[in-house]
Design an enzyme around this catalytic site. Structure first.
Site, PDB file in Angstrom:
ATOM      1  N   GLY A 199       0.814  -1.212   0.000  1.00 21.62           N
ATOM      2  CA  GLY A 199       0.000   0.000   0.000  1.00 21.62           C
ATOM      3  C   GLY A 199       0.844   1.257   0.000  1.00 21.62           C
ATOM      4  O   GLY A 199       1.968   1.262   0.491  1.00 21.62           O
ATOM      5  N   GLY A 201       0.434   5.136   1.147  1.00 22.87           N
ATOM      6  CA  GLY A 201      -0.402   6.099   1.845  1.00 22.87           C
ATOM      7  C   GLY A 201      -0.029   7.500   1.402  1.00 22.87           C
ATOM      8  O   GLY A 201       0.716   7.683   0.439  1.00 22.87           O
ATOM      9  N   ARG A 202      -0.575   8.464   2.126  1.00 25.66           N
ATOM     10  CA  ARG A 202      -0.282   9.855   1.787  1.00 25.66           C
ATOM     11  C   ARG A 202       1.186  10.180   2.022  1.00 25.66           C
ATOM     12  O   ARG A 202       1.780  11.001   1.350  1.00 25.66           O
ATOM     13  CB  ARG A 202      -1.132  10.783   2.657  1.00 25.66           C
ATOM     14  N   TYR A 203       1.776   9.522   3.018  1.00 25.49           N
ATOM     15  CA  TYR A 203       3.116   9.920   3.439  1.00 25.49           C
ATOM     16  C   TYR A 203       4.131   8.773   3.410  1.00 25.49           C
ATOM     17  O   TYR A 203       5.098   8.798   4.144  1.00 25.49           O
ATOM     18  CB  TYR A 203       3.066  10.468   4.866  1.00 25.49           C
ATOM     19  N   GLY A 204       3.907   7.780   2.608  1.00 23.53           N
ATOM     20  CA  GLY A 204       4.898   6.700   2.581  1.00 23.53           C
ATOM     21  C   GLY A 204       4.306   5.421   2.019  1.00 23.53           C
ATOM     22  O   GLY A 204       3.232   5.424   1.417  1.00 23.53           O
ATOM     23  N   GLU A 205       5.045   4.351   2.244  1.00 17.74           N
ATOM     24  CA  GLU A 205       4.642   3.053   1.695  1.00 17.74           C
ATOM     25  C   GLU A 205       4.521   2.034   2.813  1.00 17.74           C
ATOM     26  O   GLU A 205       5.214   2.134   3.822  1.00 17.74           O
ATOM     27  CB  GLU A 205       5.720   2.542   0.736  1.00 17.74           C
ATOM     28  N   LYS A 219       6.045  -0.099   7.624  1.00 10.03           N
ATOM     29  CA  LYS A 219       5.631   1.191   7.093  1.00 10.03           C
ATOM     30  C   LYS A 219       6.881   2.042   6.946  1.00 10.03           C
ATOM     31  O   LYS A 219       7.600   2.278   7.919  1.00 10.03           O
ATOM     32  CB  LYS A 219       4.615   1.848   8.035  1.00 10.03           C
ATOM     33  N   ASP A 320      -6.904  10.855  13.743  1.00  5.86           N
ATOM     34  CA  ASP A 320      -6.959  10.583  12.300  1.00  5.86           C
ATOM     35  C   ASP A 320      -7.666   9.248  12.041  1.00  5.86           C
ATOM     36  O   ASP A 320      -7.215   8.424  11.239  1.00  5.86           O
ATOM     37  CB  ASP A 320      -5.551  10.582  11.702  1.00  5.86           C
TER      38      ASP A 320
HETATM   39  P1  ADP Z   1      -2.725   6.082   4.876  1.00  2.00           P
HETATM   40  O1  ADP Z   1      -1.575   7.041   4.865  1.00  2.00           O
HETATM   41  O2  ADP Z   1      -3.686   6.278   3.751  1.00  2.00           O
HETATM   42  O3  ADP Z   1      -3.372   6.009   6.207  1.00  2.00           O
HETATM   43  P2  ADP Z   1      -1.050   3.855   5.396  1.00  2.00           P
HETATM   44  O4  ADP Z   1       0.291   4.328   4.962  1.00  2.00           O
HETATM   45  O5  ADP Z   1      -1.325   3.816   6.868  1.00  2.00           O
HETATM   46  O6  ADP Z   1      -2.158   4.651   4.611  1.00  2.00           O
HETATM   47  O7  ADP Z   1      -1.288   2.421   4.785  1.00  2.00           O
HETATM   48  C1  ADP Z   1      -1.429   2.227   3.387  1.00  2.00           C
HETATM   49  C2  ADP Z   1      -2.067   0.889   3.098  1.00  2.00           C
HETATM   50  O8  ADP Z   1      -1.172  -0.159   3.464  1.00  2.00           O
HETATM   51  C3  ADP Z   1      -3.319   0.613   3.893  1.00  2.00           C
HETATM   52  O9  ADP Z   1      -4.450   1.151   3.277  1.00  2.00           O
HETATM   53  C4  ADP Z   1      -3.363  -0.896   3.920  1.00  2.00           C
HETATM   54  O10 ADP Z   1      -3.911  -1.388   2.705  1.00  2.00           O
HETATM   55  C5  ADP Z   1      -1.905  -1.265   3.960  1.00  2.00           C
HETATM   56  N1  ADP Z   1      -1.457  -1.564   5.328  1.00  2.00           N
HETATM   57  C6  ADP Z   1      -1.045  -0.679   6.258  1.00  2.00           C
HETATM   58  N2  ADP Z   1      -0.686  -1.296   7.398  1.00  2.00           N
HETATM   59  C7  ADP Z   1      -0.866  -2.610   7.192  1.00  2.00           C
HETATM   60  C8  ADP Z   1      -0.693  -3.801   8.001  1.00  2.00           C
HETATM   61  N3  ADP Z   1      -0.244  -3.723   9.243  1.00  2.00           N
HETATM   62  N4  ADP Z   1      -0.990  -4.988   7.461  1.00  2.00           N
HETATM   63  C9  ADP Z   1      -1.447  -5.069   6.194  1.00  2.00           C
HETATM   64  N5  ADP Z   1      -1.634  -4.018   5.380  1.00  2.00           N
HETATM   65  C10 ADP Z   1      -1.357  -2.795   5.860  1.00  2.00           C
HETATM   66 MG    MG Z   2      -2.405   5.569   7.717  1.00  2.00          MG
END
Ligand code: ADP
Ligand code: MG
Length: 493
Positions: A199, A201-205, A219, A320
């Site tokens: 995934g 997100g807004r601020y990373g992967e 993350k 958030d």
């Molecule tokens: P955002 O910045 O939009 O909140 P995140 O960076 O927290 O997004 O996460 C991006 C995506 O990564 C999530 O929407 C989810 O699909 C996946 N993800 C995040 N954390 C986990 C995790 N612990 N286990 C599985 N997938 C995850």
């Molecule tokens: Mg998030």
């Protein structure tokens, strides 16, 4: 043929020799061969002749020379030879070519089969030992990490049969925060292998990684969101946060790669991804819907309450909360993630720590008082009230995916019908504060006990006045009562 010619040679020598004569001593000799008329003969010399046959066998003749001619004993080729001697029966046991021993079956077995068997036994032993040690080392690897960090927090006996999860629980009850000591965290982080990006997100992967064969979520924060990493790391390391509805923390690490800073947060991995992902792919029955809503409020209550005592925790507001920051576990319960914006409050310590993160919450989920900037930033209560607003929106997203009388809505984010894809602060403010719009509630929801109860709760999460909203604890109690009454009714049927 060769045998016969050698024998003729021997006989002719015997005959020729008899016509001369110098030394007249006679000896009894062993006689063996076709020329013999008995087992013995008498002559001036005893002899033995040998010939190597093709099959490596020796053809041997023994007998007597009746003369003393030196050339008699000088016949020698690669494959045949004669030797003489002068004493009684001196040729009885005389041999020329060393006997080519046929290896016996038993020695054959010893020479060839035994080493193979021994090798196999050793190999099996090695494999068995390796397998045993590998299992042990996997289980004890964290114990070794503790040595590495010179930190002796966990009693070795508690490490024995533990998995990563068990060990984290051990640390949780012995350390101050939710996870492993810092040095252990760093070591674990550096042993993680990134497998696939799951995934952005807004601020990373977010990546799925593995540590010692177990899945973990990594993350990777972008450098512009380092404050979120700091905040989340700080909270997980200072607050005892282990709860089934809060994302489980494993480790945090900061490294310098190619002169840029890499910030990692390692947590439990949940295959179903975020609630946002899950709702795109799945529809629910009212029971699942209630389970998701209950589990989220349980997580939120755990954050919001201050727990006193040695195993206590300060109160935390998330700031958030949204479906992307909630993960769905394999048991169809949720856990709350992303504490990068959280604020901490303690009545006993009398402090409010709002951190110094320039990031703000997600605009779509902002409460009216945040949008019109009337929120009391010095009051912890007001942060909890904004979480409750967002919880109501998440429950609305869940309810839309619940099948009632065969009807279900598509997945849509809150206010999808009144703001653009990436709404601005002003867009949201107009809809939520000025027009005071709320998400639409379909008529079908009142047909179901769960959805009508959830609808009532949503409406009470969305009051314009923050203090009029339900508290998380109140919601939890109401939903638990509903769940219990449904279970009771199920048993009665
Ligand atoms: P955002 O910045 O939009 O909140 P995140 O960076 O927290 O997004 O996460 C991006 C995506 O990564 C999530 O929407 C989810 O699909 C996946 N993800 C995040 N954390 C986990 C995790 N612990 N286990 C599985 N997938 C995850
Ligand atoms: Mg998030």
């Amino acid at each position: 043929m060769l045998q016969t010619s050698l024998w003729i040679l021997s006989i002719s020598i015997v005959t020729a020799a008899s016509s001369r004569g110098e030394d007249n001593t006679l000896y009894n000799c062993t006689c063996h061969g076709e020329h013999c008329s008995g087992n013995t003969c008498i002559g001036k010399r005893c002899f033995v002749t040998e010939q190597l046959l093709e099959n490596d066998q020796v053809f041997r003749v023994r007998g007597c020379f009746t003369t003393n001619l030196p050339e008699q004993c000088n016949s020698k080729t690669k494959v045949s030879e004669a030797r003489c001697c002068s004493s009684h029966f001196c040729n009885a046991n005389m041999t020329i070519f060393p006997p080519k021993e046929k290896p016996e079956v038993t020695s054959l077995v010893l020479v060839t089969v035994l080493p193979i068997v021994l090798f196999l036994i050793i190999a099996v032993l090695f494999i068995f030992l390796f397998w045993k040690l590998r299992g042990k080392s996997r289980k004890k690897s964290l114990a070794r990490l503790i040595d590495f960090g010179n930190i002796d927090i966990v009693n070795a006996s508690t490490v024995g049969d533990s998995t990563l999860g068990d060990l984290l629980d051990d640390y949780c009850t012995t350390g101050s925060g939710s996870g492993l000591p810092f040095l252990v965290q760093r070591t674990v982080a550096r042993q993680v292998t990134l497998v696939e990006c799951v995934g952005k997100g807004r601020y990373g992967e977010v990546w799925r990684g593995t540590w010692q064969g177990e899945n973990v979520a990594v993350k990777i924060f972008s450098s512009r969101d380092e404050q979120s990493w700091f905040r989340e790391t700080e909270i997980y390391n200072t607050v005892l946060l282990r709860h089934e509805n809060i994302l489980g923390f494993i480790a945090s690490d900061m490294t310098s790669r190619n002169s840029s800073t890499q910030l990692w947060l390692i947590t439990h991995y949940h295959d179903s991804g975020s609630l946002y992902d899950y709702l795109q792919r799945n529809t629910l029955n009212p029971e699942d819907c209630l389970q998701l809503a209950v589990s989220i409020i349980c997580g939120l209550v755990h954050l919001h309450v201050e727990i006193f005592g040695t195993q206590g925790k300060p109160a935390i507001a998330h700031r958030d909360l949204k479906s992307r920051n909630i993960l769905v576990k394999a048991n169809k319960e949720c856990c709350i993630a992303d504490l990068g914006l959280a604020v901490i409050h303690s009545q006993t310590g009398d402090y409010l720590d709002i951190g110094n993160n320039p990031r703000v919450g997600t605009k779509r989920y902002m409460a009216p008082e945040v949008l019109d900037e009337t929120v009391r930033t010095d009051s912890f209560e007001s942060y909890k009230q904004t979480d409750v607003w967002a919880y109501g929106l998440v429950v609305w997203e869940i309810c839309r995916r619940t099948i009632i009388n065969g009807m279900v809505e598509d997945y849509k984010p809150p206010f999808y019908d009144v703001v653009p894809h990436d709404p601005s602060f002003e867009d949201m403010k107009k809809v939520v504060c000025i027009d005071q719009q709320r998400p639409n509630i379909p008529n079908t929801w009142c047909l179901d006990k769960v959805l009508s109860a959830l609808t009532k709760i949503m409406r009470e999460c969305w009051y314009q006045s923050p203090s009029a909203r339900l508290t998380a604890l109140r919601i939890k109690k109401t939903l638990n009562n509903l769940k219990n009454s449904l279970e009771q009714r199920k048993q009665e049927c």
